[in-house]
Each structure stands twice: as C-alpha cells, then as structure tokens.
Design an enzyme around this catalytic site. Structure first.
Site, mmCIF file in Angstrom:
data_model
loop_
_atom_site.group_PDB
_atom_site.id
_atom_site.type_symbol
_atom_site.label_atom_id
_atom_site.label_comp_id
_atom_site.label_asym_id
_atom_site.label_seq_id
_atom_site.Cartn_x
_atom_site.Cartn_y
_atom_site.Cartn_z
ATOM 1 N N HIS A 166 1.090 -1.754 -0.119
ATOM 2 C CA HIS A 166 0.095 -0.545 0.045
ATOM 3 C C HIS A 166 0.633 1.272 -0.427
ATOM 4 O O HIS A 166 2.472 1.229 0.791
ATOM 5 C CB HIS A 166 -0.997 0.420 0.966
ATOM 6 N N ASP A 182 0.275 4.092 1.259
ATOM 7 C CA ASP A 182 -0.100 5.331 1.743
ATOM 8 C C ASP A 182 0.866 5.066 3.836
ATOM 9 O O ASP A 182 1.130 3.715 3.842
ATOM 10 C CB ASP A 182 -1.219 5.627 2.562
ATOM 11 N N GLU A 191 -4.668 2.077 3.039
ATOM 12 C CA GLU A 191 -4.910 0.883 3.425
ATOM 13 C C GLU A 191 -5.264 0.900 4.384
ATOM 14 O O GLU A 191 -6.464 0.552 5.599
ATOM 15 C CB GLU A 191 -3.667 0.362 2.950
ATOM 16 N N GLU A 192 -4.300 2.629 5.095
ATOM 17 C CA GLU A 192 -4.546 1.890 7.225
ATOM 18 C C GLU A 192 -5.524 2.856 7.539
ATOM 19 O O GLU A 192 -6.235 2.569 8.622
ATOM 20 C CB GLU A 192 -3.374 3.516 7.361
ATOM 21 N N ASP A 229 3.366 -6.291 3.247
ATOM 22 C CA ASP A 229 2.665 -5.676 4.701
ATOM 23 C C ASP A 229 2.604 -6.485 5.586
ATOM 24 O O ASP A 229 2.702 -5.674 6.480
ATOM 25 C CB ASP A 229 1.470 -5.099 3.839
#
Ligand SMILES: [Zn+2]
Length: 483
Positions: A76, A78, A144-145, A168
């Site tokens: 991801h 971010d 994603e976060e 990840d």
C-alpha cells in the site's frame, strides 16, 4: 541530502528514501503514485490506474518464463503519520527525515513509513534486476491504513495474475497465510427516563485498573472488559431497584475497554444491599481475572445527578442487553493451532441524552462466521428494541495449507536460510481479506522484513533483514518462473 545511499541493496534504499521525501499519509497518495508512474515510464514499463487511484506496473516475463503463471506483488502507498510529543510535523507537506541507528533505519521524531514504503521500494528495485521471473504485476493500493479504500474499490479484472504476494507483514522468516475480517455493530438503545425517587442515593460505580489492549491481537489473553465487568456488577445489584442515569466505558471500538463508569440511583434503604452485591461480585471478578488482569479495581463513590434516572424497566433491559452480548474469543481455528478464528469486542458504551450507544467490533478469518456473529448481536439487540447499524466491514482470508506460494516459499526459505519459516495467521485485518473475495481463485501469502513499533514515532526497519528479505523475494520469484 541522501542519508541511506551507502546501504545495500542500493536500489531498494534509493527508492525508500525517495518515498520518505514525498509526503504520503493516508488519503494523500498522489505524489508517491506520480513517482512510481514516472519511474515505470523511465524503464518503458506499461502502467494502469483504476478509479480509486490504485496503480499497476507490469514487468514482462523474462525470456523463457513467458508460460509461467503471472504473479502480483502488492503493497500500500499510504502511511500512518504520528509525531512524537513536542514534535511539529505536517505529514501532508513535510518530508520524513531518515536516520541510521545501528542496524535500523528510523525517522527523526515521526513514524518512518516502512509500513509499507519498504514493500513499494522493493518492487521498484526489482524492475532493475536481471533475473528469471514470470510476468509481474506490481500493484500499489491507496489508503490501506484508514479504511482499505484501495482494496475495497478494486475490480477483479484490474489484475490478471491469480498468485499474489502481499508485502505488508513485519517479521522476516514468517509467512502469513490468513487474516481476520472485521465488522462493526453499532447499537442504539433508547432509554426511558422518569423523575427521581425521593430520597434516592446517587452513586458512581467505576471499574478501572485494567490492561485493555488490541481487540484482535490481545483478545486471546482473556483480559477483563470494563464494559462486561460493569454489566455483571449491575446485574448482581439489580434487585436493589437501582436506576441508571448514565453509563460509559471504553475509548475505542478496536480496543478492549480498560474502564467503565455508571451513575446509578439506589432507592432509600437499599444502599446496603447494593454495596453488598457490588462487593461480592468484585471478589468474584478479582478471582476470575487474577492472572489475566490482576489490577482490576471497583469503587463506589458519590455520583452527580446531571440526567434524570432511567426507569427500572429500562435499566433492567440495558443491563440484560450488556450481559447477553457476546464478548471475547468465540472460536479457535481448526486449520491452525492457537489461532483465534472468531472473536468480538464490546469496545465502547456511551450515553448521549436518552440514547445509549454500544459499539462491537467482530473479527473472523471465516466470512460466514463473521456474518453469523453479527446476526447474533442483531438478534439480541432486537429483544430489547435497540436499533442496529452495521457499517461496511471487510472479509477474512481463510488459510489454505495447500497453497503453491506457501510450498514454494517454504522450500526457497529452507534452501537459502537453512530452516523452515514460521507459518502464521493474524487475528486482525489485511488487504488480503478483500483480495480473496475479489480475485476469484487467488493464491496468496504475506511476507515482509523485520520492523518494530510501526504506527509509532519509534517505528524502525532492520537494514540486515531488508537485505535478506530482498534476496528471499528474488529467490522466490525465480522459483515461480518455472511453470
Ligand atoms: Zn501496512
């Protein structure tokens, strides 16, 4: 000024430092997306983007590997922005300042963004490597976060490959094969209030001294939920004719509640019975949680009468609702020993006006089990007429012990490092849950280099493990080039 330029592998750290120089908190991935697209253009690699902003860069198969099944590498774009106390940092404008501390790369006073910048940097570094590999779709997701927007918005036909390696996770030597899905249940209980009983005593009953913790990663530790504890204390004392004025507990839906407080009115002459019931139940709770949550404390002090008390009937209904709602581990996995498969957490309870809002977060590696627990919560809420909302959740990723990626990954790890990697599952969310739903028939694993204290200003990434991880992923892809 480049700080990481002497580290090996050079290309990995070059791209990682470039990422650090481009602000990229969740929701602000444009700068980093542009960098990725520009780097791909320099090498003549085909790219595409979807409506939500996800990016794919296609690295064609090396000569001779054209017939091997396609592979997706994914990370991801971010990062979570957290600054240390006293540090001013605008994550949408200011670069992350890297520094080297022994075997670790860290940031000056902020999160580093190794989660998940190192995944992306490794993908970009692979574009410049000469090695046998199948066609690779390098897949970069947005946000994603704070909501998994990129994974939610993914259309199944955006990717061709049905083997996916998610980059990840945070420990080298571990291969993840499963994650939990999650979904909230937001209950609204409408309380009926009436004038206070003359001569009633207003008391504050408080539960504290609890450890709390993450509602996924720590749920198996059997800690005491403040919200459950207060429900048991109230239930034991219901015969005293108590009436709740306000009730609150827990700070976050995804944390085990480490406190709860209730203001109650106890009718005249019933104070002693109330206190005795609270005392007995406190002793029971202390013995039940002696090992898992030894700091448990219960106190009864004078309370302030700022809202009318609920009726006795409304009070009883609310207490029974909290007693009936599930909490904690509900099922263990049959596929993997010691893995919590399904759990739920009564995260927060809050009184606003006449409404008591109760938020539960349920997690499961099995999507149908998650749905079943949510149905159970809905049913229980229905018994006392509480309204239920279920905001969009995310599905789980069920382990597949016959996975080709897992078998090849274990074999390559054994050959390169002389031991078996640990096969693991996480009782929390990864984008893989959504991928397993959207990419029909996809085979997946999740791996990453060693990092620690992610999502905090102490976040750090191991330099030596990043080098080993880069060799491993190249070795793994090379093995996958053989059809
Ligand atoms: Zn991450």
């Amino acid at each position: 000024m480049a700080v990481l330029s002497d580290l090996k592998p050079g290309n990995v750290w070059k791209h990682f430092e470039a990422f650090c120089n481009i602000p990229h908190p969740s929701g602000h991935e444009e700068g980093i997306a542009k960098y990725i697209l520009d780097e791909a253009a320099k090498l003549g690699l085909a790219t595409r983007r979807d409506d939500v902003g996800n990016v794919v860069v296609v690295q064609p198969a090396s000569a001779g590997a054209e017939n091997a099944p396609g592979l997706v590498l994914q990370g991801h774009m971010d990062m979570v922005g957290v600054a240390a106390k006293g540090v001013t940092h605008d994550f949408t404008k200011d670069p992350i300042c890297c520094l080297i501390d022994g075997d670790f790369v860290k940031a000056k006073g902020t999160t580093l963004g190794a989660d998940n910048g190192i995944g992306g940097a490794i993908m970009l570094a692979l574009w410049e490597e000469e090695f046998p590999h199948p066609e690779i779709e390098h897949f970069f997701t947005v946000n994603e976060e704070s909501g998994m927007d990129g994974a939610h918005g993914l259309q199944g036909d955006f990717l061709k490959g049905r083997q996916l390696i998610n980059l990840d996770t945070e420990e080298f030597g571990e291969i993840y094969v499963s994650c939990a899905g999650g979904g909230d249940s937001v209950l609204s209980f409408s309380a009926e209030r009436a004038a206070a009983t003359e001569g009633a005593e207003t008391l504050l009953l408080a539960v504290g001294g609890l450890k709390g913790g993450h509602s996924g990663a720590d749920i198996h530790l059997g800690r005491c939920s403040g919200n459950k504890a207060v429900a048991r204390l109230l239930s034991a004392a219901l015969d005293s004719g108590l009436r709740i004025r306000t009730l609150r507990g827990g700070k976050k839906r995804n944390a085990i509640s480490d406190f709860a407080e209730v203001v109650v009115d106890v009718p005249p002459g019933k104070g002693e019975a109330f206190r005795a019931a609270v005392e007995d139940t406190t002793a029971v709770l202390k013995s039940e949680f002696a090992l898992s949550d030894g700091g448990l404390e219960v106190s009864v002090t004078a309370g302030s009468a700022d809202a009318l008390p609920m009726t006795e009937a409304s009070t009883a209904a609310l207490v029974r609702l909290l007693i009936a709602l599930p909490h904690g581990v509900l099922a263990m996995s049959a596929d993997m020993p010691d893995l919590v498969e399904t759990s739920t957490n009564i995260g927060t309870v809050e009184t606003t006006g006449d409404t008591v809002k109760i938020v539960l977060l349920t997690r499961s590696a099995v999507t149908s089990s998650l749905a079943m627990v949510k149905e159970r919560i809905r049913t229980i809420a229905g018994f006392v007429g509480a309204a239920v909302e279920e905001p969009q959740g995310y599905p789980g990723w069920k382990p597949n012990m016959d996975s080709r990626l897992l078998h090849v990954g274990k074999e390559v790890h054994r050959k390169m490092f002389g031991g078996d990697p640990a096969v693991k599952a996480i009782h929390a969310g990864l984008e893989c849950g959504l991928f397993s739903e959207k990419l029909s028939g996809v085979d997946m694993i999740s791996i990453g280099p060693d990092m620690a204290d992610v999502h905090t200003p102490d976040e750090r990434l191991s330099i030596s493990s990043t080098a080993k991880f880069f060799d491993f992923i190249k070795g793994l892809i090379e093995a996958l080039a053989k059809a």
